[in-house]
Design an enzyme around this catalytic site. Structure first.
Site, PDB file in Angstrom:
ATOM      1  N   ARG A 239       0.860  -1.181   0.000  1.00  0.00           N
ATOM      2  CA  ARG A 239       0.000   0.000   0.000  1.00  0.00           C
ATOM      3  C   ARG A 239       0.899   1.235   0.000  1.00  0.00           C
ATOM      4  O   ARG A 239       1.968   1.238   0.624  1.00  0.00           O
ATOM      5  CB  ARG A 239      -0.892   0.033   1.260  1.00  0.00           C
ATOM      6  CG  ARG A 239      -2.007  -0.992   1.281  1.00  0.00           C
ATOM      7  CD  ARG A 239      -3.103  -0.707   0.275  1.00  0.00           C
ATOM      8  NE  ARG A 239      -4.165  -1.700   0.333  1.00  0.00           N
ATOM      9  CZ  ARG A 239      -4.254  -2.792  -0.423  1.00  0.00           C
ATOM     10  NH1 ARG A 239      -3.322  -3.037  -1.336  1.00  0.00           N
ATOM     11  NH2 ARG A 239      -5.259  -3.629  -0.307  1.00  0.00           N
ATOM     12  N   GLU A 268      -4.477   7.528  -4.635  1.00  0.00           N
ATOM     13  CA  GLU A 268      -4.747   6.805  -5.891  1.00  0.00           C
ATOM     14  C   GLU A 268      -6.065   7.281  -6.468  1.00  0.00           C
ATOM     15  O   GLU A 268      -7.042   7.371  -5.721  1.00  0.00           O
ATOM     16  CB  GLU A 268      -4.785   5.302  -5.632  1.00  0.00           C
ATOM     17  CG  GLU A 268      -3.414   4.779  -5.203  1.00  0.00           C
ATOM     18  CD  GLU A 268      -3.357   3.266  -5.030  1.00  0.00           C
ATOM     19  OE1 GLU A 268      -4.379   2.592  -5.249  1.00  0.00           O
ATOM     20  OE2 GLU A 268      -2.283   2.768  -4.682  1.00  0.00           O
ATOM     21  N   HIS A 287      -1.825   0.306  -9.670  1.00  0.00           N
ATOM     22  CA  HIS A 287      -2.362  -0.664  -8.699  1.00  0.00           C
ATOM     23  C   HIS A 287      -3.009  -1.868  -9.412  1.00  0.00           C
ATOM     24  O   HIS A 287      -4.208  -2.098  -9.282  1.00  0.00           O
ATOM     25  CB  HIS A 287      -3.384   0.028  -7.769  1.00  0.00           C
ATOM     26  CG  HIS A 287      -3.595  -0.726  -6.483  1.00  0.00           C
ATOM     27  ND1 HIS A 287      -3.895  -0.118  -5.295  1.00  0.00           N
ATOM     28  CD2 HIS A 287      -3.560  -2.059  -6.205  1.00  0.00           C
ATOM     29  CE1 HIS A 287      -4.038  -1.019  -4.345  1.00  0.00           C
ATOM     30  NE2 HIS A 287      -3.833  -2.226  -4.881  1.00  0.00           N
TER      31      HIS A 287
END
Ligand code: NAP
Length: 327
Positions: A239, A268, A287
């Site tokens: 993360r 994000e 991601h």
């Protein structure tokens, strides 16, 4: 009897929701890309029996406070740092996730990111597309070897172990750091346990696959980067919040470390003008750790089964707070 109501916060493949529709009324947010606005999510949560969520949704105490009927939250991810687990647990709400099914796919991506960063694959591909390739030259796009180097995995869990397995094929020395030792990766993969400091000092590749928790937040900071080798390559597939991105930018710009491969970011989507994206020695991905068609369908099916199980009074396949099942 009225069927339970399930709200899905993003458009997911219809066929993965079919089994749920037999037992519940299902309403899906209409967009695959745009997250549901927080006010819509709150209104839905107020009368939902189940929420099927993505990482982009923040499920906090104040939302749960108003979710009187809620019995289960099924996150389409193995990580669940977007959900206040203790707030859910104290209300008897089950929180489910999608472990295991994504481990190999995420390990494939993590190792690809390591390889792409070490061998400058993205930069080299762009170079040829930009028509910059005029001559062969001895050190053109020369990167760093992967084989026989040392990989240090912080967070040797399901995905970390799968990355270590891939590293054995490259004859790498494997170091790992967890809060507790994991004998099976030592016995089966020849991995060596190291303190966090030993790992970051000795590794050529420092790979983070630890979950985001209060302990791991900002774990990679100015001090950490300063202890790494100047040739070290940092890979983050856990993360974004485990990294102080300002410190990472400075470490990469000032050659404190050599390069970074990043699949995750603090914010994000990351802003296109973020300083990290301007660096040649950064490979950045949106991601996509678990993003293969097979795995995303598998995760979606599992999320549906988790909800169906809880709503039918059965034990779900993957639950984060199993204490709610007995209480
Ligand atoms: P897992 O099996 O629970 O593994 C996590 C490992 O981290 C455990 O071995 C744990 O060991 C270790 N750990 C926890 N806290 C730590 C700490 N403070 N310091 C050092 N190690 C620590 O989880 P997983 O399925 O491998 O997934 C790992 C993470 O990958 C997820 O939480 C998620 O954030 C991320 N992920 C990212 C993507 C992507 O798309 N990029 C996809 C899937 C998952 P100990 O308990 O012994 O410390």
């Amino acid at each position: 009897m009225e069927k339970p109501y399930v709200f899905i916060t993003r458009k997911v493949p219809e066929e993965t929701v079919k089994p749920l529709e037999d037992i519940a009324t299902v309403h899906m947010w209409s967009s695959e890309e745009e997250p549901v606005p927080p006010d819509v999510l709150l209104e839905e949560a107020k009368h939902a029996d189940a929420l099927y969520t993505m990482l982009s949704e923040r499920i906090d105490d104040s939302l749960l406070e108003q979710a009187d009927n809620l019995k289960v939250i099924a996150n389409l991810a193995v990580g669940y740092d977007n959900i206040d687990i203790s707030a859910a647990t104290k209300r008897g709400i089950a929180v489910c996730n999608t472990p295991d099914i994504l481990s190999d796919t995420t390990a494939d991506l993590t190792f690809s990111l390591l390889m792409a960063t070490a061998r400058r694959i993205v930069e080299a591909a762009q170079y040829i597309k930009n028509d910059q390739w005029k001559n062969w030259s001895p050190l053109l796009m020369a990167g760093t070897d992967i084989h026989h180097k040392t990989i240090g995995i912080v967070g040797m869990g399901r995905i970390g172990s799968a990355v270590a397995k891939r590293a054995t094929g490259f004859d790498m020395e494997i170091l790992y750091h967890n809060r507790s030792r994991k004998r099976e990766v030592e016995d089966q993969l020849g991995a060596t346990y190291a303190s966090f400091d030993q790992l970051i000092q000795k590794s050529d590749y420092v790979v983070c696959l630890a979950p985001l928790t209060d302990e791991t937040r900002d774990m990679f900071n100015q001090e950490t980067f300063s202890k790494m080798k100047s040739s070290a390559i940092f890979i983050n597939a856990s993360r974004g919040q485990v990294v102080d991105e300002t410190a990472l930018y400075e470490a990469l710009s000032n050659q404190v470390i050599a390069a970074a491969g990043l699949d995750v970011f603090r914010e994000e989507p990351i802003a296109s003008d973020h300083p990290l994206l301007g660096l040649d020695n950064v490979v950045a991905l949106p991601h996509i750790g678990s993003a293969s068609l097979e795995t995303r369908y598998g995760m979606a099916n599992l999320a549906s089964r988790n909800i169906a199980a809880v709503l039918s009074g059965r034990t779900p396949e993957a639950i984060v707070n199993d204490s709610v099942l007995t209480s």
